[in-house]
Scaffold this motif. Structure first.
Motif, short mmCIF file in Angstrom:
data_model
loop_
_atom_site.label_atom_id
_atom_site.label_comp_id
_atom_site.label_asym_id
_atom_site.label_seq_id
_atom_site.Cartn_x
_atom_site.Cartn_y
_atom_site.Cartn_z
N ALA A 36 2.87 12.70 -34.42
CA ALA A 36 4.24 12.46 -33.68
C ALA A 36 4.58 11.07 -34.02
O ALA A 36 5.90 10.68 -34.51
CB ALA A 36 4.14 12.38 -32.37
N ARG A 37 3.65 10.04 -34.25
CA ARG A 37 4.04 8.55 -34.67
C ARG A 37 2.67 8.14 -35.45
O ARG A 37 1.52 7.62 -34.89
CB ARG A 37 4.43 7.82 -33.58
N PRO A 38 2.75 8.34 -36.71
CA PRO A 38 1.39 8.34 -37.62
C PRO A 38 1.12 6.61 -37.70
O PRO A 38 -0.13 6.39 -37.67
CB PRO A 38 1.74 8.57 -38.96
N GLU A 39 1.96 5.75 -37.61
CA GLU A 39 1.65 4.18 -37.73
C GLU A 39 2.58 3.55 -36.74
O GLU A 39 3.71 4.01 -36.28
CB GLU A 39 1.84 4.00 -39.16
N GLY A 40 2.09 2.20 -36.63
CA GLY A 40 2.69 1.24 -35.81
C GLY A 40 2.40 -0.13 -36.35
O GLY A 40 1.30 -0.22 -37.10
N GLN A 41 2.76 -1.26 -35.55
CA GLN A 41 2.39 -2.67 -35.82
C GLN A 41 1.47 -3.08 -34.57
O GLN A 41 0.86 -4.03 -34.68
CB GLN A 41 3.51 -3.35 -36.11
N ALA A 42 1.58 -2.29 -33.53
CA ALA A 42 0.93 -2.80 -32.37
C ALA A 42 0.56 -1.62 -31.34
O ALA A 42 1.11 -0.53 -31.39
CB ALA A 42 1.83 -3.87 -31.48
N ILE A 43 -0.34 -1.65 -30.47
CA ILE A 43 -0.51 -0.77 -29.59
C ILE A 43 -0.77 -1.35 -28.04
O ILE A 43 -1.34 -2.38 -28.12
CB ILE A 43 -1.92 0.27 -29.86
N ALA A 44 -0.38 -0.85 -26.83
CA ALA A 44 -0.57 -1.21 -25.58
C ALA A 44 -1.53 -0.15 -24.75
O ALA A 44 -1.34 1.07 -25.01
CB ALA A 44 0.68 -1.32 -25.02
N ILE A 45 -2.41 -0.42 -24.12
CA ILE A 45 -3.40 0.23 -23.30
C ILE A 45 -3.24 -0.22 -21.90
O ILE A 45 -3.33 -1.39 -21.61
CB ILE A 45 -4.87 0.06 -24.02
N LYS A 46 -3.27 0.86 -20.95
CA LYS A 46 -3.30 0.50 -19.65
C LYS A 46 -4.10 1.47 -18.90
O LYS A 46 -3.98 2.71 -19.04
CB LYS A 46 -1.85 0.64 -19.14
N ASP A 47 -5.01 1.19 -18.00
CA ASP A 47 -5.73 1.98 -17.22
C ASP A 47 -6.97 2.97 -18.03
O ASP A 47 -6.95 4.10 -17.90
CB ASP A 47 -5.11 2.92 -16.34
N GLY A 48 -7.15 2.11 -19.20
CA GLY A 48 -8.30 2.59 -20.05
C GLY A 48 -7.51 3.75 -21.13
O GLY A 48 -8.33 4.29 -21.82
N ARG A 49 -6.13 4.07 -21.01
CA ARG A 49 -5.44 5.11 -21.93
C ARG A 49 -4.28 4.34 -22.46
O ARG A 49 -3.75 3.30 -22.16
CB ARG A 49 -5.05 6.20 -21.07
N VAL A 50 -3.99 5.07 -23.80
CA VAL A 50 -2.78 4.65 -24.53
C VAL A 50 -1.53 4.79 -23.76
O VAL A 50 -1.39 5.65 -23.43
CB VAL A 50 -2.81 5.49 -25.96
N LEU A 51 -1.07 3.26 -23.94
CA LEU A 51 0.43 3.41 -23.08
C LEU A 51 1.44 3.66 -24.14
O LEU A 51 2.50 4.39 -23.92
CB LEU A 51 0.42 2.26 -22.47
N ALA A 52 1.37 3.00 -25.44
CA ALA A 52 2.52 3.06 -26.48
C ALA A 52 1.97 2.52 -27.91
O ALA A 52 1.02 1.82 -27.69
CB ALA A 52 3.52 2.49 -25.96
N VAL A 53 2.49 3.19 -28.57
CA VAL A 53 2.46 2.44 -30.08
C VAL A 53 3.69 2.21 -30.62
O VAL A 53 4.60 3.11 -30.48
CB VAL A 53 1.61 3.65 -31.19
N GLY A 54 3.99 1.10 -31.20
CA GLY A 54 5.10 0.81 -31.87
C GLY A 54 5.10 -0.44 -32.58
O GLY A 54 4.09 -0.94 -33.19
N SER A 55 6.38 -0.96 -32.97
CA SER A 55 6.55 -2.30 -33.54
C SER A 55 5.96 -3.33 -32.72
O SER A 55 5.80 -3.15 -31.51
CB SER A 55 7.85 -2.37 -33.94
N VAL A 56 5.96 -4.52 -33.41
CA VAL A 56 5.44 -5.61 -32.56
C VAL A 56 6.32 -5.91 -31.53
O VAL A 56 5.82 -6.41 -30.29
CB VAL A 56 5.53 -6.99 -33.46
N ALA A 57 7.84 -5.91 -31.53
CA ALA A 57 8.82 -6.18 -30.79
C ALA A 57 8.77 -5.02 -29.49
O ALA A 57 8.74 -5.55 -28.42
CB ALA A 57 10.13 -6.21 -31.28
N GLU A 58 8.43 -3.86 -30.10
CA GLU A 58 8.45 -2.75 -28.81
C GLU A 58 7.44 -2.89 -28.03
O GLU A 58 7.46 -2.81 -26.61
CB GLU A 58 8.51 -1.39 -29.41
N ILE A 59 6.12 -3.15 -28.24
CA ILE A 59 4.99 -3.54 -27.61
C ILE A 59 5.02 -4.75 -26.60
O ILE A 59 4.51 -4.80 -25.94
CB ILE A 59 3.72 -3.36 -28.61
N ALA A 60 5.67 -5.86 -27.49
CA ALA A 60 5.92 -7.03 -26.85
C ALA A 60 6.30 -6.95 -25.38
O ALA A 60 6.12 -7.67 -24.38
CB ALA A 60 6.51 -8.17 -27.57
#
Length: 566
Positions: free
Chosen positions: A46-70
């Protein structure tokens, strides 16, 4: 209460506004951990690559660009600058022996020895430092990796006499790299009451010289004859090797570990250490034991996701044959270099058919060690018969552990039956020098470590190291899988190499599938476990010869950094 509610009403629009971004859109949920400014390869279509990743409560929250994850950064968010590095799903070790990984660190490591003389010298040093009568243990030797065959050898293995001479009072047991043979000195054989009249057990052999005397080598089930020697030794606190294994694994980027055979008591140990917060690695365990032991344990030990997804027990481990290096793999035709033998069937077929019945009745996966082409065919037959007896069921995901040497006629059966090939990349390059010697060139080319043949037929192929048989290092294993390059620089049947992305999948999402865990791990998709490894080099892009020098920079399990490179 009514008056207080009325007084708060004017604040509600302000609270609602605070929950929105500057444009009135809902504000992004704040993460506990952000990895940014790198290349994030998710192994998620669904989203093979990104520049950044966010994790919350032990699980992946989001993967995206630097700006999106900021936008996910909150006041308490930990932020790690990847500095352009590669972040991938945590490695899943698909087949190894957890306690063995730790135990290997508290005995003689013989994996790098190049001669019998070197082994004897190391044992002599250990004897000098040991207490009188203390058992000397070692593991990792392999006669095919020695520079020369010792004088007076039987089947390429020396007799015990030189070892016995330097350790007359201390028992010595040195386990073969494969784990399917052991070498004992005279003192160990005396304590085990092994003599020239000791018969071979079913599925094993006490190797003897031309005069009928034991040489010291115990093949396959004959290793069990040495049990009294181990029993008499000073016991090791099992928490020590368990803790050592955990440290070793997280330092090498392994976030999940599929343990290929553990007793119920070992599972109890894992539970107690998880409860105490002493284990970081997630364990998926195959129960080991006789049919009688399994019948008693299976209903009580089936466990899924215990301790915040740190322990699952829903598989059984059995054996049908031995290893190729010790001439124990069960073959359809005799060994090319030992025409008197076609290997060993270590567990009767009827016993394995009963295990299959128990597995089906208790909803366990069945994972059977099979290395030789005869062993693999027999296991496929058992699986096929079991599946046919239960037409109401599908998606069994039963596994053949190793699947190293297949008859071409059996290769399509994996996909047809939905049987998973749980293989080890590093075994191919480690065994390559002697595979054609054992099997002959044609048989080796047609059926030895045929990863691409299996993949093209539609089968799922997992990866692992079988540690402590090999080093548990995923980087070395990944390199072996994509290069099939041996120590001397030659390439072992290059047409069977995996692509770099296939190799990554074989270490992440495919072993997750092989454990019924693809919904929670194996890729970095929102909602899945936040298990990530950050590497010093991009193993998907760097020149092939740079892959082995790649190092683990961070290992993250459940959004928590459990290892940082010094």
């Amino acid at each position: 209460m009514l008056d207080r509610t009325i007084r708060m009403l004017p604040l509600l629009p302000l609270l609602a506004l605070a929950a929105c971004g500057g444009d009135g859109a809902p504000a992004a949920e704040a993460a506990d951990l952000i990895l940014t400014n790198g290349r994030v390869v998710t192994v998620d279509e669904a989203r093979p690559e990104g520049q950044a990743i966010a994790i919350k409560d032990g699980r992946v929250l989001a993967v995206g660009s630097v700006a999106e994850i900021a936008a996910r950064r909150g006041s308490s968010t930990e932020v790690i600058d990847l500095e352009g590095r590669l972040a991938i799903p945590g490695f899943i070790e698909g087949h190894a022996h957890y306690m063995g990984v730790g135990d290997a660190q508290i005995q003689l490591n013989l994996m790098d020895t190049e001669s019998w003389e070197e082994i004897v010298s190391r044992v002599e040093e250990a004897v000098a430092a040991a207490q009188p009568g203390e058992l000397i243990r070692g593991r990792g030797w392999h006669q095919e990796k020695w520079t020369h065959t010792p004088t007076g050898s039987v089947e390429g293995i020396p007799t015990h006499h030189t070892l016995s001479a330097i350790s007359p009072d201390n028992p010595v047991i040195l386990v073969h790299a494969s784990g399917h043979a052991a070498f004992a000195n005279a003192k160990a054989m005396e304590l085990a009451d092994v003599t020239r009249s000791t018969p071979d057990p079913m599925g094993g052999e006490v190797l003897k010289d031309a005069g009928g005397e034991p040489t010291g080598l115990f093949k396959e089930t004959a290793e069990d004859l040495l049990a009294p020697v181990y029993a008499a030794a000073t016991p090791v606190d099992p928490r020590r090797p368990a803790a050592l294994a955990n440290q070793e694994l997280v330092s090498k980027g392994i976030t999940s570990f599929q343990d290929a055979g553990a007793s119920p008591s070992t599972v109890d140990l894992y539970k107690s250490m998880i409860d105490a917060g002493e284990l970081d690695v997630r364990l998926w365990v195959m129960l080991a034991g006789s049919n009688e032991e399994l019948a008693e344990a299976l209903p009580r030990y089936r466990t899924v996701g215990y301790g915040n997804d740190h322990l699952t027990v829903r598989a059984i481990k059995r054996y049908i044959d031995g290893a190729l290096g010790s001439h124990g793999a069960w073959l359809l035709a005799p060994y090319t270099d030992l025409p008197s033998s076609s290997g060993l069937n270590t567990v009767p077929i009827a016993d394995l058919e009963e295990t299959a019945r128990l597995a089906a009745a208790n909803d366990y996966q069945l994972c059977i060690h099979a290395i030789g082409d005869r062993g693999n065919r027999e296991v496929l037959d058992i699986f096929e018969q079991t599946f046919a007896a239960h037409p109401e069921r599908s998606d069994w995901r039963w596994r053949i552990e190793h699947a190293q040497h297949l008859d071409p006629a059996d290769i399509p059966r994996f996909a047809e039956l939905g049987v998973i090939a749980s293989m080890q990349g590093i075994h191919a390059t480690s065994d390559a020098p002697f595979v054609p010697i054992r099997l002959g060139e044609q048989r080796a080319q047609d059926g030895a470590y045929v990863w691409q043949s299996l993949l093209k037929s539609g089968a799922v192929v997992m990866n692992g190291t079988d540690a402590p048989v090999e080093d548990v290092d995923p980087i070395a294993n990944y390199y072996a899988t994509v290069s099939r390059r041996t120590k001397d620089g030659s390439v072992f049947y290059p047409e069977q190499r995996m692509s770099r992305l296939e190799a990554l999948k074989s270490y992440t999402v495919w072993p997750a599938y092989g454990a019924f865990e693809e919904d929670v791990k194996g890729s970095l998709a929102p909602g899945k476990l936040g298990d990530v490894v950050v590497l010093s080099k991009d193993i998907l892009e760097v020149p092939e010869d740079e892959i082995p020098s790649t190092r683990v920079v961070y290992t993250i399990i459940g959004g928590r950094v459990v290892y940082r490179a010094p």
